[in-house]
Scaffold this motif. Structure first.
Motif, PDB file in Angstrom:
ATOM      1  N   ARG A   3       0.841  -1.204   0.000  1.00 41.16           N
ATOM      2  CA  ARG A   3       0.000   0.000   0.000  1.00 41.16           C
ATOM      3  C   ARG A   3       0.872   1.248   0.000  1.00 41.16           C
ATOM      4  O   ARG A   3       0.600   2.206  -0.723  1.00 41.16           O
ATOM      5  N   MET A   4       1.952   1.230   0.793  1.00 32.78           N
ATOM      6  CA  MET A   4       2.842   2.397   0.848  1.00 32.78           C
ATOM      7  C   MET A   4       3.547   2.602  -0.490  1.00 32.78           C
ATOM      8  O   MET A   4       3.712   3.729  -0.946  1.00 32.78           O
ATOM      9  N   LYS A   5       3.926   1.512  -1.141  1.00 31.02           N
ATOM     10  CA  LYS A   5       4.565   1.634  -2.464  1.00 31.02           C
ATOM     11  C   LYS A   5       3.592   2.204  -3.491  1.00 31.02           C
ATOM     12  O   LYS A   5       3.966   3.039  -4.316  1.00 31.02           O
ATOM     13  N   VAL A   6       2.354   1.776  -3.444  1.00 29.65           N
ATOM     14  CA  VAL A   6       1.342   2.312  -4.359  1.00 29.65           C
ATOM     15  C   VAL A   6       1.112   3.788  -4.061  1.00 29.65           C
ATOM     16  O   VAL A   6       1.047   4.620  -4.976  1.00 29.65           O
ATOM     17  N   PHE A   7       1.023   4.122  -2.778  1.00 29.73           N
ATOM     18  CA  PHE A   7       0.834   5.520  -2.382  1.00 29.73           C
ATOM     19  C   PHE A   7       1.976   6.383  -2.925  1.00 29.73           C
ATOM     20  O   PHE A   7       1.744   7.433  -3.535  1.00 29.73           O
ATOM     21  N   LYS A   8       3.213   5.963  -2.698  1.00 33.03           N
ATOM     22  CA  LYS A   8       4.369   6.749  -3.151  1.00 33.03           C
ATOM     23  C   LYS A   8       4.401   6.873  -4.671  1.00 33.03           C
ATOM     24  O   LYS A   8       4.744   7.927  -5.207  1.00 33.03           O
ATOM     25  N   THR A   9       4.027   5.821  -5.349  1.00 31.75           N
ATOM     26  CA  THR A   9       3.996   5.868  -6.816  1.00 31.75           C
ATOM     27  C   THR A   9       2.971   6.888  -7.292  1.00 31.75           C
ATOM     28  O   THR A   9       3.263   7.739  -8.139  1.00 31.75           O
ATOM     29  N   LEU A  10       1.769   6.822  -6.726  1.00 34.92           N
ATOM     30  CA  LEU A  10       0.720   7.753  -7.141  1.00 34.92           C
ATOM     31  C   LEU A  10       1.061   9.189  -6.758  1.00 34.92           C
ATOM     32  O   LEU A  10       0.726  10.126  -7.486  1.00 34.92           O
ATOM     33  N   LYS A  11       1.750   9.360  -5.634  1.00 36.42           N
ATOM     34  CA  LYS A  11       2.119  10.705  -5.191  1.00 36.42           C
ATOM     35  C   LYS A  11       3.036  11.388  -6.199  1.00 36.42           C
ATOM     36  O   LYS A  11       3.027  12.608  -6.325  1.00 36.42           O
ATOM     37  N   ASP A  12       3.824  10.600  -6.921  1.00 36.37           N
ATOM     38  CA  ASP A  12       4.698  11.160  -7.951  1.00 36.37           C
ATOM     39  C   ASP A  12       3.913  11.685  -9.149  1.00 36.37           C
ATOM     40  O   ASP A  12       4.448  12.425  -9.970  1.00 36.37           O
ATOM     41  N   TYR A  13       2.654  11.281  -9.263  1.00 35.98           N
ATOM     42  CA  TYR A  13       1.872  11.628 -10.451  1.00 35.98           C
ATOM     43  C   TYR A  13       0.729  12.595 -10.183  1.00 35.98           C
ATOM     44  O   TYR A  13       0.179  13.162 -11.127  1.00 35.98           O
TER      45      TYR A  13
END
Length: 92
Positions: A16-26
């Motif tokens: 979940r944290m990896k998905v969050f960080k990925t989306l935060k970049d976009y």
């Protein structure tokens, strides 16, 4: 560019944290497990590919709701104001 609302339901905290960080970049984190992003078709393909590498397809889900630009004017937001970021915007 296209406007998307992206929601996710991830079973594992680390993923979940990896998905969050990925989306935060976009884009902009607007609520728990919800982002709004502005993407070109290339960015969409890239983001989709990154997310597919981070989730377990049998346990997690990520949903992209594409909104037409005309529909953006029909979105009603209550509460705190959020500014949507596009790809390439820099937050200082």
């Amino acid at each position: 560019m296209e406007h998307y609302v992206v929601t996710y339901d991830i079973a594992d905290d680390k993923r979940r944290m990896k998905v969050f960080k990925t989306l935060k970049d976009y884009g902009t984190h607007v609520q728990e497990s919800v982002f709004e992003v502005m993407l070109t078709m290339e960015d969409y393909v890239e983001l989709r590919h990154k997310l597919l590498r981070r989730i377990h397809r049998d346990e997690d889900s990520v949903i992209f709701y594409r909104q037409c630009l005309a529909c953006e004017n029909d979105v009603e937001r209550l509460g705190r104001k959020l500014e949507l970021l596009g790809i390439g915007d820099i937050v200082l």
